[in-house]
Enzyme design. Sequence first.
Site, mmCIF file in Angstrom:
data_model
loop_
_atom_site.group_PDB
_atom_site.id
_atom_site.type_symbol
_atom_site.label_atom_id
_atom_site.label_comp_id
_atom_site.label_asym_id
_atom_site.label_seq_id
_atom_site.Cartn_x
_atom_site.Cartn_y
_atom_site.Cartn_z
ATOM 1 N N SER A 1 -58.017 -79.040 -74.967
ATOM 2 C CA SER A 1 -58.212 -80.473 -74.776
ATOM 3 C C SER A 1 -57.260 -81.304 -75.638
ATOM 4 O O SER A 1 -56.041 -81.204 -75.517
ATOM 5 C CB SER A 1 -59.689 -80.800 -75.066
ATOM 6 O OG SER A 1 -60.015 -82.108 -74.720
ATOM 7 N N ASP B 1 -42.749 -80.730 -76.604
ATOM 8 C CA ASP B 1 -41.849 -81.384 -75.645
ATOM 9 C C ASP B 1 -40.786 -82.230 -76.334
ATOM 10 O O ASP B 1 -39.657 -82.350 -75.853
ATOM 11 C CB ASP B 1 -42.649 -82.264 -74.683
ATOM 12 C CG ASP B 1 -43.357 -81.450 -73.604
ATOM 13 O OD1 ASP B 1 -43.407 -80.210 -73.745
ATOM 14 O OD2 ASP B 1 -43.850 -82.052 -72.635
ATOM 15 N N LYS C 1 -57.518 -76.920 -70.981
ATOM 16 C CA LYS C 1 -58.461 -77.961 -70.555
ATOM 17 C C LYS C 1 -57.694 -79.277 -70.477
ATOM 18 O O LYS C 1 -57.473 -79.932 -71.478
ATOM 19 C CB LYS C 1 -59.633 -78.048 -71.536
ATOM 20 C CG LYS C 1 -60.842 -78.820 -71.003
ATOM 21 C CD LYS C 1 -60.689 -80.324 -71.111
ATOM 22 C CE LYS C 1 -61.953 -81.057 -70.725
ATOM 23 N NZ LYS C 1 -61.767 -82.522 -70.711
#
Length: 536
Positions: free
Chosen positions: A295, A306, A320
């Site tokens: 999550s 990234d 999730k």
Amino acid sequence: MKLRRSIVAPIAIAFVVLTTGSWMLQQGDARANVYLQARLLQEVIYHVREHFVDEVEPDSLYRMAIDGFLRELGDPYADFLTQDNLREMTIRFSGEYAGVGIQIGLQDNWVTVISPLPGTPGQRAGIRAGDRIIEIDGESTYGLSLDQAAARMRGPKGVPVDLLISRMGVDEPIPFRIIRDEIHIRSVPAAYMVTEDIGYVDLVLFSESTTEEVADAIARLRAEGMRALILDLRRNPGGILEESVKLADLFLDAGALVVETRSRVPGESRKYFARTPEKLDGLPVVVLVGPYTASAAEIVAGALQDHDRALVLGQTTFGKGLAQLVFPLSGGNALKLTIARWYTPSGRTIERPLRSGSIARSGGGPDDVASGDDAPTFRSAGGRPLHGGGEIRPDIVLDTRRPATPDEIELDRAIQRYGSRFGEAVFQFAVQYVHDHPGLKPGFPVDSALADAFYRALVARGIELDRALYDRANGALLDYVAFEITRAAWGEEEGLKRANQDDDQIRAAVELLSKARTMEALFRIAEEQAAGADRN
């Protein structure tokens, strides 16, 4: 999670139109079909109420209808919340409540432990990540929503709750009786210097105080000479979305995209950006992740990966990546519903594909849902290849789990028969051991005297283990006992320090960071190691 302040109850409106404007059913348009279906539902409920062989409470029929169609959505996070459920959920997200202290998820329609939270009754009793909770107080959990299961486990302080656990590798279900206690969870239970210049921060939850706790820990470690950081998210099941964005903001420059939510409803598609300049002056960072990183923790790991702001090391995360909102309903009730998927800045979905019970299986994702060889490849801000297809895959995959020996497996099975009694025995032994050894110092040895004392304590509590087997296979068990003794004597941070001494993933992170003064150097060293491993 935010409350939507106003929403129309469409079923109620449909019933009104049926009684006061039934002419609309003759129009043959889409609205008429909706009203017709609403009338069919009302007719079915009427006949069940009036003619079913057993009497059924009228109110329960509507609740069964609601529960049924929410279940058919295939959304494991959707739930109808009564006033009591809504109040309990609000308390839980505040980080203070009375209960067991475990984070749960749904797998194959069963309530499954993502992580026991440190210092809670659940952890002390011996609940483990991956445990399947098959009964709560004698009632099956199959098909329960997460909120329903959580509500059953919460309750008054000092009142026990009985859990029946199915555990991989153990043939029979394991009974646990856990005494509820007040749960006050610190997001950062430990932050310390691993070496003279490498710091370690253990982040186990995203609550309202998370970013403040992490910022304070980093400031303290930098004052102690930290020039590189290990951020441990391996035990972090997630929490508040806004806190994950705020935490990422510590590491990223203003304007950097942290996470994006995509929904079929245009107003629910949003992008969350860092708002302030980076606070950490580019210091090298390794983020540790694993199967129970979920999550909000995956949002942070994905954003830093990234943007080339951290090297991610460990095992693939839980996956999730669905966002929920709570919609107020009439009568003080509410509806919790998945409204969007989360995507990392490069466009990768976080939601694991094809997980049983997930809407990722039934509904598919807008784009990035394939896995394995078919998973798409994305690029970081600096051009590094990133694996798509759901979850966060580390830059360096390192599974340090050692296969258990046959003796260790046999001993573990013998222990698990006693359920929470064994966890209580360890906890009580640790407390008594600290009391009986006032001169105890951190780093005390695990020797035969400790092994003998612990075995005698087990026997005194009616826990009977074969002594020869115990002597052959007690290495990992006694390490756990030493951790509990250390925690009882000097607190969670000191206990975690001891447990981390033999952690190969932390050791690998230290080795990388000790050679790198910048993130660029860290990525280069990691690539060289990976190339060397491929050649070998």
